[in-house]
Design a protein around this motif. Structure first.
Motif, PDB file in Angstrom:
ATOM      1  N   ASN A   1       0.830  -1.201   0.000  1.00 52.98           N
ATOM      2  CA  ASN A   1       0.000   0.000   0.000  1.00 52.98           C
ATOM      3  C   ASN A   1       0.868   1.256   0.000  1.00 52.98           C
ATOM      4  OD1 ASN A   1      -3.200   0.522   0.666  1.00 52.98           O
ATOM      5  ND2 ASN A   1      -1.897   2.231   1.233  1.00 52.98           N
ATOM      6  N   GLY A   2       1.961   1.225   0.773  1.00 52.61           N
ATOM      7  CA  GLY A   2       2.859   2.366   0.767  1.00 52.61           C
ATOM      8  C   GLY A   2       3.514   2.581  -0.578  1.00 52.61           C
ATOM      9  N   LEU A   3       3.802   1.490  -1.277  1.00 51.03           N
ATOM     10  CA  LEU A   3       4.466   1.565  -2.574  1.00 51.03           C
ATOM     11  C   LEU A   3       3.531   2.046  -3.675  1.00 51.03           C
ATOM     12  CD1 LEU A   3       6.962   0.903  -4.367  1.00 51.03           C
ATOM     13  CD2 LEU A   3       6.047  -1.420  -4.567  1.00 51.03           C
ATOM     14  N   ALA A   4       2.331   1.473  -3.732  1.00 48.32           N
ATOM     15  CA  ALA A   4       1.432   1.747  -4.858  1.00 48.32           C
ATOM     16  C   ALA A   4       0.237   2.618  -4.494  1.00 48.32           C
ATOM     17  CB  ALA A   4       0.927   0.434  -5.452  1.00 48.32           C
ATOM     18  N   GLY A   5      -0.122   2.674  -3.210  1.00 45.76           N
ATOM     19  CA  GLY A   5      -1.269   3.479  -2.793  1.00 45.76           C
ATOM     20  C   GLY A   5      -2.565   2.706  -2.714  1.00 45.76           C
TER      21      GLY A   5
ATOM     22  N   LEU B   1      -5.455   6.976 -17.243  1.00 44.09           N
ATOM     23  CA  LEU B   1      -5.926   7.452 -18.541  1.00 44.09           C
ATOM     24  C   LEU B   1      -5.910   8.979 -18.619  1.00 44.09           C
ATOM     25  CD1 LEU B   1      -8.920   5.025 -19.204  1.00 44.09           C
ATOM     26  CD2 LEU B   1      -6.659   4.991 -20.274  1.00 44.09           C
ATOM     27  N   ARG B   2      -6.047   9.628 -17.474  1.00 39.23           N
ATOM     28  CA  ARG B   2      -5.969  11.091 -17.430  1.00 39.23           C
ATOM     29  C   ARG B   2      -4.541  11.590 -17.644  1.00 39.23           C
ATOM     30  NH1 ARG B   2      -9.800  13.671 -13.850  1.00 39.23           N
ATOM     31  NH2 ARG B   2      -8.293  15.376 -13.762  1.00 39.23           N
ATOM     32  N   GLY B   3      -3.557  10.677 -17.533  1.00 39.21           N
ATOM     33  CA  GLY B   3      -2.167  11.073 -17.730  1.00 39.21           C
ATOM     34  C   GLY B   3      -1.584  11.844 -16.560  1.00 39.21           C
ATOM     35  N   LEU B   4      -2.139  11.634 -15.357  1.00 36.13           N
ATOM     36  CA  LEU B   4      -1.643  12.332 -14.173  1.00 36.13           C
ATOM     37  C   LEU B   4      -0.294  11.781 -13.755  1.00 36.13           C
ATOM     38  CD1 LEU B   4      -4.937  12.429 -12.055  1.00 36.13           C
ATOM     39  CD2 LEU B   4      -4.046  14.188 -13.587  1.00 36.13           C
ATOM     40  N   ARG B   5       0.525  12.638 -13.137  1.00 39.10           N
ATOM     41  CA  ARG B   5       1.792  12.188 -12.574  1.00 39.10           C
ATOM     42  C   ARG B   5       1.528  11.350 -11.332  1.00 39.10           C
ATOM     43  NH1 ARG B   5       6.178  14.631 -14.618  1.00 39.10           N
ATOM     44  NH2 ARG B   5       7.377  14.276 -12.720  1.00 39.10           N
ATOM     45  N   LYS B   6       2.552  10.624 -10.855  1.00 39.54           N
ATOM     46  CA  LYS B   6       2.316   9.629  -9.811  1.00 39.54           C
ATOM     47  C   LYS B   6       1.757  10.247  -8.527  1.00 39.54           C
ATOM     48  CE  LYS B   6       7.027   9.443  -7.905  1.00 39.54           C
ATOM     49  NZ  LYS B   6       8.094   8.547  -7.407  1.00 39.54           N
TER      50      LYS B   6
ATOM     51  N   GLY C   1       7.273   0.764   2.363  1.00 42.77           N
ATOM     52  CA  GLY C   1       6.651   0.999   1.068  1.00 42.77           C
ATOM     53  C   GLY C   1       6.776   2.434   0.602  1.00 42.77           C
ATOM     54  N   LEU C   2       6.581   3.385   1.506  1.00 39.49           N
ATOM     55  CA  LEU C   2       6.701   4.796   1.147  1.00 39.49           C
ATOM     56  C   LEU C   2       8.135   5.162   0.797  1.00 39.49           C
ATOM     57  CD1 LEU C   2       4.301   6.399   3.781  1.00 39.49           C
ATOM     58  CD2 LEU C   2       3.990   6.379   1.293  1.00 39.49           C
ATOM     59  N   LYS C   3       9.091   4.547   1.478  1.00 36.73           N
ATOM     60  CA  LYS C   3      10.495   4.778   1.135  1.00 36.73           C
ATOM     61  C   LYS C   3      10.792   4.274  -0.276  1.00 36.73           C
ATOM     62  CE  LYS C   3      12.221   6.730   4.830  1.00 36.73           C
ATOM     63  NZ  LYS C   3      12.829   8.090   4.771  1.00 36.73           N
ATOM     64  N   LEU C   4      10.282   3.098  -0.604  1.00 35.46           N
ATOM     65  CA  LEU C   4      10.472   2.551  -1.946  1.00 35.46           C
ATOM     66  C   LEU C   4       9.787   3.420  -3.000  1.00 35.46           C
ATOM     67  CD1 LEU C   4       9.926  -1.266  -1.227  1.00 35.46           C
ATOM     68  CD2 LEU C   4      12.103  -0.119  -1.708  1.00 35.46           C
ATOM     69  N   TYR C   5       8.590   3.925  -2.664  1.00 37.42           N
ATOM     70  CA  TYR C   5       7.848   4.783  -3.591  1.00 37.42           C
ATOM     71  C   TYR C   5       8.662   6.011  -3.969  1.00 37.42           C
ATOM     72  CZ  TYR C   5       4.416   8.225  -5.166  1.00 37.42           C
ATOM     73  OH  TYR C   5       3.751   9.194  -5.879  1.00 37.42           O
ATOM     74  N   GLY C   6       9.391   6.549  -3.015  1.00 44.01           N
ATOM     75  CA  GLY C   6      10.192   7.742  -3.275  1.00 44.01           C
ATOM     76  C   GLY C   6      11.271   7.527  -4.315  1.00 44.01           C
ATOM     77  N   HIS C   7      11.627   6.280  -4.571  1.00 42.42           N
ATOM     78  CA  HIS C   7      12.678   5.974  -5.556  1.00 42.42           C
ATOM     79  C   HIS C   7      12.108   5.579  -6.914  1.00 42.42           C
ATOM     80  CE1 HIS C   7      15.918   6.167  -2.590  1.00 42.42           C
ATOM     81  NE2 HIS C   7      15.167   5.460  -1.773  1.00 42.42           N
ATOM     82  N   LEU C   8      10.772   5.573  -7.059  1.00 44.30           N
ATOM     83  CA  LEU C   8      10.161   5.190  -8.333  1.00 44.30           C
ATOM     84  C   LEU C   8      10.049   6.390  -9.261  1.00 44.30           C
ATOM     85  CD1 LEU C   8       7.165   2.913  -7.238  1.00 44.30           C
ATOM     86  CD2 LEU C   8       9.460   2.197  -7.914  1.00 44.30           C
ATOM     87  N   ASN C   9      10.415   6.192 -10.541  1.00 42.56           N
ATOM     88  CA  ASN C   9      10.123   7.235 -11.514  1.00 42.56           C
ATOM     89  C   ASN C   9       8.703   7.042 -12.044  1.00 42.56           C
ATOM     90  OD1 ASN C   9      10.195   5.222 -13.553  1.00 42.56           O
ATOM     91  ND2 ASN C   9      12.395   5.543 -13.873  1.00 42.56           N
ATOM     92  N   GLU C  10       8.259   7.944 -12.900  1.00 41.94           N
ATOM     93  CA  GLU C  10       6.867   7.913 -13.361  1.00 41.94           C
ATOM     94  C   GLU C  10       6.550   6.620 -14.108  1.00 41.94           C
ATOM     95  OE1 GLU C  10       4.610  10.086 -12.611  1.00 41.94           O
ATOM     96  OE2 GLU C  10       5.929  11.561 -11.660  1.00 41.94           O
ATOM     97  N   ASP C  11       7.461   6.176 -14.972  1.00 47.34           N
ATOM     98  CA  ASP C  11       7.199   4.987 -15.775  1.00 47.34           C
ATOM     99  C   ASP C  11       7.159   3.729 -14.910  1.00 47.34           C
ATOM    100  OD1 ASP C  11       6.880   3.750 -18.469  1.00 47.34           O
ATOM    101  OD2 ASP C  11       8.777   2.782 -17.942  1.00 47.34           O
TER     102      ASP C  11
END
Length: 241
Positions: free
Chosen positions: A20-24, A156-161, A211-221
């Motif tokens: 949940n922390g990683l993906a929301g 589909l809206r093309g929003l950033r993460k 999870g939130l720490k890992l999320y901080g290292h993810l780029n948009e793709d």
């Protein structure tokens, strides 16, 4: 719970919090595969909602810089009507048909966009946002899955993460609160279940932090691909679970 079962519960709670922390979203997807073997479906739903309210609230606070109440209002408003309608429809429509249909759509959508490198953004509109919130609420009321529809729409809206999470996490939180109220009112939440809930809180917090720490290292793709993989897993669980 005896020792081994409690350890399994705590470990699965940690993994669910991390996802949940990683993906929301998708904590329920992760933990239900374990919890349904040691708890009743109603208890599992209640714990998912109880933990979900905590992790979504904390994650939303972390994403507060991206929140926009005007953007959120149509989705939450549509969901408020959709959730109870979905619950009522359960008495008239076989849930297995709904689960299979939604599962196939999630698998097809995620497979296509994992292969396709680019997504053309759709233009937002108030009627479309309200409709998406409404459909998301109906699906949540019928299957307990409050994340897939709104998550797909955000992609589909093309929003950033950060913008995606600032939309779909508050919508999921609102659905969790509605479900938690109904489960409490029907007597599902007991003192014994509250004790189990407390057992899992430290593991939940630790997993969410990781999870939130890992999320901080993810780029948009990479974030887009993580969400698509979890949507595919949601579809597979619906079809084959």
């Amino acid at each position: 719970m005896d020792g081994p079962i409690l350890a399994l519960f705590v470990l699965s709670t940690f993994v669910g919090g991390m996802v949940n922390g990683l993906a929301g979203f998708a904590m329920g997807l992760v933990v239900s595969g374990v919890w349904l073997h040691i708890l009743t479906p109603a208890q599992t739903a209640a714990l998912i909602c109880g933990y979900g309210i905590l992790v979504q609230s904390y994650s939303i606070w972390k994403m507060r810089h991206a929140l926009n109440l005007r953007t959120l209002a149509p989705f939450i408003g549509g969901g408020l009507f959709g959730v109870p309608i979905g619950a009522v429809l359960l008495g008239y429509i076989k849930p297995d048909f709904v689960r299979d249909g939604v599962g196939v759509l999630l698998i097809a959508y995620s497979s296509y966009f994992l292969i396709r490198p680019h997504v053309h953004s759709v233009k937002p509109s108030l009627p479309a946002d309200v409709t998406v919130g409404f459909v998301n609420g109906i699906l949540g009321g019928m299957t307990g899955l409050t994340g897939p529809v709104i998550t797909i729409w955000c992609q589909l809206r093309g929003l950033r993460k950060d913008e995606q999470r600032a939309v779909f996490q508050p919508v999921i939180l609102a659905a969790f609160v509605l479900t938690a109220i109904s489960l409490t009112a029907n007597g599902t939440v007991t003192f014994d279940l509250m004790r189990v809930y407390l057992y899992g809180l430290p593991a939940l917090g630790a997993g969410l932090w990781v999870g939130l720490k890992l999320y901080g290292h993810l780029n948009e793709d990479t974030f887009r691909k993580v969400v698509l993989v979890l949507l595919m897993l949601s579809g597979l669980v619906l079809v084959f679970g």
